[in-house]
Design a protein around this motif. Structure first.
Motif, PDB file in Angstrom:
ATOM      1  N   PHE A  21      71.212  -7.931 -83.872  1.00 33.66           N
ATOM      2  CA  PHE A  21      70.429  -7.091 -84.300  1.00 33.66           C
ATOM      3  C   PHE A  21      69.114  -8.027 -84.504  1.00 33.66           C
ATOM      4  N   PRO A  22      68.608  -8.631 -83.848  1.00 32.60           N
ATOM      5  CA  PRO A  22      67.665  -9.690 -84.214  1.00 32.60           C
ATOM      6  C   PRO A  22      66.387  -9.253 -84.616  1.00 32.60           C
ATOM      7  N   SER A  23      65.982  -8.145 -84.398  1.00 30.46           N
ATOM      8  CA  SER A  23      64.597  -7.759 -84.640  1.00 30.46           C
ATOM      9  C   SER A  23      64.739  -6.555 -85.561  1.00 30.46           C
ATOM     10  N   ASP A  24      65.918  -6.265 -85.971  1.00 32.74           N
ATOM     11  CA  ASP A  24      66.074  -5.046 -87.176  1.00 32.74           C
ATOM     12  C   ASP A  24      66.514  -5.584 -88.354  1.00 32.74           C
ATOM     13  N   GLU A  25      66.438  -4.770 -89.084  1.00 35.23           N
ATOM     14  CA  GLU A  25      66.586  -5.023 -90.794  1.00 35.23           C
ATOM     15  C   GLU A  25      68.183  -5.231 -90.940  1.00 35.23           C
ATOM     16  N   LEU A  26      68.425  -6.341 -91.895  1.00 36.36           N
ATOM     17  CA  LEU A  26      69.679  -6.407 -92.159  1.00 36.36           C
ATOM     18  C   LEU A  26      69.927  -6.466 -93.837  1.00 36.36           C
ATOM     19  N   ARG A  27      70.936  -5.494 -94.391  1.00 39.53           N
ATOM     20  CA  ARG A  27      70.962  -5.490 -95.795  1.00 39.53           C
ATOM     21  C   ARG A  27      72.287  -5.791 -96.030  1.00 39.53           C
ATOM     22  N   ILE A  28      72.782  -6.455 -97.323  1.00 38.32           N
ATOM     23  CA  ILE A  28      73.959  -6.838 -97.467  1.00 38.32           C
ATOM     24  C   ILE A  28      74.468  -6.273 -99.021  1.00 38.32           C
ATOM     25  N   TYR A  29      75.383  -5.645 -99.044  1.00 37.80           N
ATOM     26  CA  TYR A  29      76.106  -5.429-100.483  1.00 37.80           C
ATOM     27  C   TYR A  29      77.327  -6.189-100.968  1.00 37.80           C
ATOM     28  N   GLY A  30      77.127  -7.255-102.048  1.00 38.51           N
ATOM     29  CA  GLY A  30      78.387  -7.873-102.311  1.00 38.51           C
ATOM     30  C   GLY A  30      78.638  -7.824-103.623  1.00 38.51           C
ATOM     31  N   GLU A  31      80.151  -7.837-104.103  1.00 40.10           N
ATOM     32  CA  GLU A  31      80.633  -7.908-105.552  1.00 40.10           C
ATOM     33  C   GLU A  31      81.573  -8.814-105.629  1.00 40.10           C
ATOM     34  N   MET A  32      81.431  -9.809-104.899  1.00 40.19           N
ATOM     35  CA  MET A  32      82.413 -11.231-105.255  1.00 40.19           C
ATOM     36  C   MET A  32      82.061 -11.776-106.324  1.00 40.19           C
ATOM     37  N   VAL A  33      80.789 -11.930-106.696  1.00 38.29           N
ATOM     38  CA  VAL A  33      80.536 -12.477-107.836  1.00 38.29           C
ATOM     39  C   VAL A  33      81.013 -11.825-109.140  1.00 38.29           C
ATOM     40  N   ASP A  34      81.057 -10.406-109.044  1.00 37.80           N
ATOM     41  CA  ASP A  34      81.818  -9.665-110.230  1.00 37.80           C
ATOM     42  C   ASP A  34      83.312  -9.879-110.400  1.00 37.80           C
ATOM     43  N   VAL A  35      83.666 -10.109-109.040  1.00 36.70           N
ATOM     44  CA  VAL A  35      85.314 -10.365-109.233  1.00 36.70           C
ATOM     45  C   VAL A  35      85.653 -11.589-109.656  1.00 36.70           C
ATOM     46  N   LEU A  36      84.586 -12.567-109.545  1.00 35.11           N
ATOM     47  CA  LEU A  36      84.818 -14.031-110.261  1.00 35.11           C
ATOM     48  C   LEU A  36      84.353 -13.786-111.812  1.00 35.11           C
ATOM     49  N   TRP A  37      83.446 -12.994-112.064  1.00 43.58           N
ATOM     50  CA  TRP A  37      83.128 -12.585-113.411  1.00 43.58           C
ATOM     51  C   TRP A  37      84.484 -12.225-114.263  1.00 43.58           C
ATOM     52  N   VAL A  38      84.973 -11.170-113.775  1.00 45.14           N
ATOM     53  CA  VAL A  38      86.042 -10.345-114.354  1.00 45.14           C
ATOM     54  C   VAL A  38      87.236 -11.435-114.371  1.00 45.14           C
ATOM     55  N   ASP A  39      87.398 -12.447-113.628  1.00 42.50           N
ATOM     56  CA  ASP A  39      88.382 -13.699-113.776  1.00 42.50           C
ATOM     57  C   ASP A  39      87.794 -14.732-114.689  1.00 42.50           C
ATOM     58  N   GLN A  40      86.867 -14.414-115.360  1.00 40.64           N
ATOM     59  CA  GLN A  40      86.399 -15.456-116.309  1.00 40.64           C
ATOM     60  C   GLN A  40      85.889 -16.636-116.024  1.00 40.64           C
ATOM     61  N   ASN A  41      85.371 -16.624-114.619  1.00 38.06           N
ATOM     62  CA  ASN A  41      85.006 -18.078-113.910  1.00 38.06           C
ATOM     63  C   ASN A  41      83.398 -17.851-113.928  1.00 38.06           C
ATOM     64  N   ALA A  42      82.963 -18.066-114.998  1.00 39.05           N
ATOM     65  CA  ALA A  42      81.213 -17.836-115.138  1.00 39.05           C
ATOM     66  C   ALA A  42      80.538 -18.752-114.166  1.00 39.05           C
ATOM     67  N   SER A  43      81.172 -20.440-114.404  1.00 40.58           N
ATOM     68  CA  SER A  43      80.465 -21.166-113.433  1.00 40.58           C
ATOM     69  C   SER A  43      80.549 -20.902-112.052  1.00 40.58           C
ATOM     70  N   ALA A  44      81.606 -20.252-111.514  1.00 36.69           N
ATOM     71  CA  ALA A  44      81.766 -19.914-110.131  1.00 36.69           C
ATOM     72  C   ALA A  44      80.503 -18.947-109.777  1.00 36.69           C
ATOM     73  N   VAL A  45      80.541 -18.055-110.712  1.00 32.85           N
ATOM     74  CA  VAL A  45      79.505 -16.674-110.461  1.00 32.85           C
ATOM     75  C   VAL A  45      78.009 -17.364-110.232  1.00 32.85           C
ATOM     76  N   ILE A  46      77.572 -18.308-111.280  1.00 35.77           N
ATOM     77  CA  ILE A  46      76.206 -18.737-111.111  1.00 35.77           C
ATOM     78  C   ILE A  46      76.106 -19.761-109.791  1.00 35.77           C
ATOM     79  N   ALA A  47      77.046 -20.378-109.425  1.00 36.05           N
ATOM     80  CA  ALA A  47      77.027 -21.213-108.351  1.00 36.05           C
ATOM     81  C   ALA A  47      77.159 -20.391-107.023  1.00 36.05           C
ATOM     82  N   LEU A  48      77.902 -18.983-106.878  1.00 36.76           N
ATOM     83  CA  LEU A  48      77.691 -18.231-105.805  1.00 36.76           C
ATOM     84  C   LEU A  48      76.588 -17.619-105.429  1.00 36.76           C
ATOM     85  N   GLU A  49      75.778 -17.136-106.892  1.00 34.11           N
ATOM     86  CA  GLU A  49      74.706 -16.621-106.561  1.00 34.11           C
ATOM     87  C   GLU A  49      73.495 -17.418-106.037  1.00 34.11           C
TER      88      GLU A  49
END
Length: 801
Positions: A111-139
């Motif tokens: 879909f080269p000319s159309d809009e692409l929207r992404i929802y992700g909560e991998m950062v929240d999975v890392l935060w719940v696992d208390q891996n704060a440094s990985a959260v910032i790195a992934l962001e």
């Protein structure tokens, strides 16, 4: 529907939420415009959120099945995607680009000319696992990827994960990583612009953290009130059993545990004995005796004096695999946690307590603090009761011994003394039967008095002694259970026939001479305590004195005459010695003062031959100091004879004492053409002594060694450890000492027949007096023609402590 975040508010968005339904609604609202305009959407979420988001899209009139079939909508599990690019707890940039960037590239190609929207909560999975440094790195990786591929990204976080005051800074960093911040459903309607939403989210997080802190403090206050109540109960308890029950029952409730058990250490400090347990269905016999070793958690707790916490069974298994294997079959659930703490005061650990939780636990700093407070209060209460018991027991023993002493002093009948002694031993040590045996003239141990022992038994064991007849320092021997001690297997038939399970041998000694033994018997296996053995040993002293009193009376008259003659001779010798000391001290001090004054003046002269002048001056000064030491020796000798030698003890390093002596005598040895060495074993403990007196002993020994060692010989001084003592030595390569002279070396005024050992006879006698005053020992070893070594010992500071 509430105002939703959209790409118009930024390219990198974040939505905080409490309710999963609210999140699904917001995500669907974010994705719907792109999907409705033939664009594409990528969702990377937890499995349950994926289901909710699909349903919201259907409710909005979209055909999710068709969208997924055409590739417009891609749904991925967050945990699966994370596993593809996480390395050692951190996101790997190359792998992230390969898997996540690759997925986006494929969708962009479709879909080269159309809009692409992404929802992700991998950062929240890392935060719940208390891996704060990985959260910032992934962001940051997401932001970096958005600069390469064109898409809008919405991240989702549960606000409950930021409910602690410690999370304020990290929450601010997460917000700063996004263009737009959307608060939870609780305040989402209070502001719609980016600045307002960001401020509301920050305020909401702070409010949550404050609520959490207030709740935690209230909970801590309630637990502290419970602990204070338990401490009050412990302070009023009057026995170990009562203290253990309070700690188990009330303490367990105070710390929220599901079960508990308490052990105390045996006198031998090798075994933990179970004192109390909360669950009566425990396999108490299996856990009643536990070894105090480092390969068991409770043993290590006692040996180290520090607590051990296991939040899960896996932690227990990893830390103590062998111990876990022994108890694994007793664990009914895998979801269990342990807190094991020492019962310790300022001295050392004397027990341990284990709290069990029927759930996994993280044991926060506060949790550990409350558990340690409880174990400390329990330990203090047990120590208080133990001190009271010891004081009461000591008072009873003192009264018993006083009564025995009075009765013994009133009688001249030795047989009556035996009888009184056995009664005292049985009362004081709570034994069932007892006996006294003495060596007869032929050296055979015979019964002199006994209680409750058959003639058959007496005939079977008479003559047996666990010590040699000439042993000078025998110690008590106790067998708590003869059935369990293989060393006594040959006597088992005799013990069984007599109904004996416990037996103790206490030596009867008088003036370092073994006279016989006391025997204590118990009908049931029970440990003989140190107090039992000490009390009987004290009674044995009285019996030994009574036995020897008869013999002493016979020689009293002769001894009196000899004492009178010796006293008169001693008085005469004392008067003569004091006159000599007075004359020598007076006559030596005047010329000594003149010599020292002249030497000091000579040292101050500015002559042409300064080196020679100084050498002569130092020699004069050194000789004067030797004269001063001679006078000091005479004074010290008088003090030793009068029992008034001054000793000022403190802690000193052996190396410092050796160094001080070496500085004094190394120059003298060099002048005599001798080599001089100082050897000190590494890691020597400090000694308790008067350092000046210690140097004086070394000086006396060194002076003799230098005097007798021929030119070209060697002198060595040093120190080495020996059984809680430090042994100093002075070794020379002189002519050596004959074996028949060694026993007399340290006698006053004794002088060798050899010319090389001529002297006043004071130095070694003074050395012995100083060492004796320290409670040490001095001796010599020698081989004629090879040399001699003089030793003396001082107690180490570790032993004194």
């Amino acid at each position: 529907m509430a105002h939703a975040v959209s790409p118009e508010t930024g390219r990198h968005l974040v939505q905080f939420y409490d309710d999963a339904g609210f999140l699904a609604e917001r995500v669907a609202a974010f994705l719907q415009p792109a999907l409705a305009r033939s664009g594409a959407a990528l969702v990377v979420a937890r499995s349950h959120n994926l289901i909710s988001i699909e349903q919201e899209l259907r409710d909005a009139g979209l055909s999710v099945e068709r969208l997924r079939l055409t590739g417009q909508l891609v749904l991925l599990d967050a945990a699966d995607v994370l596993a593809r690019f996480m390395v050692d707890g951190q996101p790997d940039r190359a792998l992230f680009r390969e898997h996540v960037g690759g997925q986006i590239a494929r969708m962009r190609a479709a879909f080269p000319s159309d809009e692409l929207r992404i929802y992700g909560e991998m950062v929240d999975v890392l935060w719940v696992d208390q891996n704060a440094s990985a959260v910032i790195a992934l962001e940051r990786l997401w932001t970096e990827l958005s600069g390469v591929a064109s898409f809008s990204l919405l991240c989702g976080y549960q606000l409950g994960g930021f409910s602690d005051e410690r999370h304020v800074r990290q929450f601010e960093m997460v917000c700063a990583a996004h263009d737009h911040v959307a608060p939870t459903e609780q305040v989402a309607m209070m502001g719609s612009d980016s600045a307002s939403s960001r401020s509301l989210a920050l305020l909401e997080q702070r409010a949550r953290s404050l609520e959490t802190e207030v709740s935690r403090r209230n909970r801590s206050e309630r637990r502290m009130e419970q602990l204070l109540a338990v401490a009050g109960e412990l302070a009023a308890a009057g026995s170990r059993d009562a203290i253990a029950r309070i700690t188990i029952d009330s303490g367990m409730a105070a710390v929220g545990a599901s079960s508990a058990a308490l052990w105390t250490v045996d006198e031998d400090r090798q075994t933990l004995r179970l004192l109390a347990v909360s669950k009566q269905d425990w396999n108490c016999e299996r856990f009643s005796d536990l070894p105090v070793t480092n390969d068991t958690p409770l043993g290590k707790v006692v040996r180290s004096g520090t607590p051990i916490f296991f939040g899960t069974l896996d932690e227990y298994k990893a830390a103590f695999p062998a111990s876990f294997a022994r108890v694994a079959d007793t664990v009914s659930s895998s979801d269990i946690a342990y807190a094991m703490l020492p019962l310790a005061t300022n001295h050392s650990a004397f027990g341990a307590i284990c709290f069990t939780y029927d759930r996994g636990a993280e044991f926060s700093v506060t949790d550990r603090m409350f558990l340690e407070i409880l174990s400390r209060q329990c330990a203090l209460a047990i120590e208080r009761v133990s001190l009271l018991e010891a004081e009461r027991s000591g008072r009873e023993a003192a009264e018993l011994l006083y009564e025995l002493t009075v009765q013994v002093n009133r009688t001249d009948d030795v047989d009556q003394v035996y009888e009184l002694a056995l009664v005292a031993c049985e009362r004081g040590s709570k034994t069932d039967r007892s006996a006294i045996l003495l060596f007869d003239a032929s050296g055979v141990m015979r019964f002199k008095c006994h209680h409750g022992l058959s003639e058959t038994y007496r005939q079977a064991v008479e003559g047996h002694s666990p010590w040699n007849r000439d042993e000078t320092n025998p110690t008590p021997i106790s067998i708590d259970d003869v059935e369990q001690d293989p060393a006594w297997a040959s006597y088992l038939p005799v013990f069984r026939a007599e109904g004996i399970r416990g037996v103790a041998f206490i030596p009867l000694v008088h003036q370092r001479r073994l006279l016989g033994k006391f025997m204590l018997y118990r009908d049931q296996p029970r440990p003989f305590t140190a107090r039992d053995l000490q009390l009987t040993s004290t009674v044995a002293v009285h019996v030994g004195q009574a036995i020897e009193r008869k013999r002493a009376e016979k020689e009293l008259a002769r001894a009196y005459r000899e004492e009178r003659d010796a006293h008169l001779e001693a008085e005469e010798a004392t008067r003569a010695r004091e006159e000599i000391l007075s004359v020598v001290s007076h006559d030596l001090r005047n010329p000594l003062g003149t010599i020292m004054m002249g030497a000091s003046s000579l040292l101050a002269l500015d002559t042409i031959d300064k080196v020679r002048t100084r050498t002569i001056s130092e020699r004069i000064h050194r000789q004067a100091e030797r004269m001063e030491r001679l006078i000091g020796d005479l004074v010290d000798f008088a003090g030793i004879q009068a029992g008034k030698l001054a000793i000022e003890r403190s802690t000193h390093a052996p190396a410092a004492i050796l160094s001080a002596a070496g500085e004094l005598f190394a120059p003298m040895a060099s002048e005599r053409g001798l080599s001089f060495q100082t050897q000190s074993a590494p890691g020597l403990p400090a000694v308790q002594c008067d350092s000046e007196r210690a140097v004086q002993v070394l000086s006396n020994l060194l002076s003799n060694a230098i005097k007798v060692t021929p030119k070209g010989g060697a002198i060595e001084i040093g120190a080495q450890p020996s059984d809680q003592q430090v042994v100093f030595y002075v070794r020379d390569t002189g002519p050596g000492i004959d074996a028949d002279e060694l026993p007399n070396l340290f006698e006053r005024f004794w002088r060798s027949k050899k010319p090389s050992y001529k002297g006043a006879g004071l130095g070694l006698s003074i050395a012995r007096g100083i060492v004796d005053a320290h409670g040490g020992r001095i001796w010599a070893e020698s081989k004629p023609g090879v040399g001699s070594t003089f030793f003396f010992s001082f107690s180490s500071s570790t032993r004194d402590n």
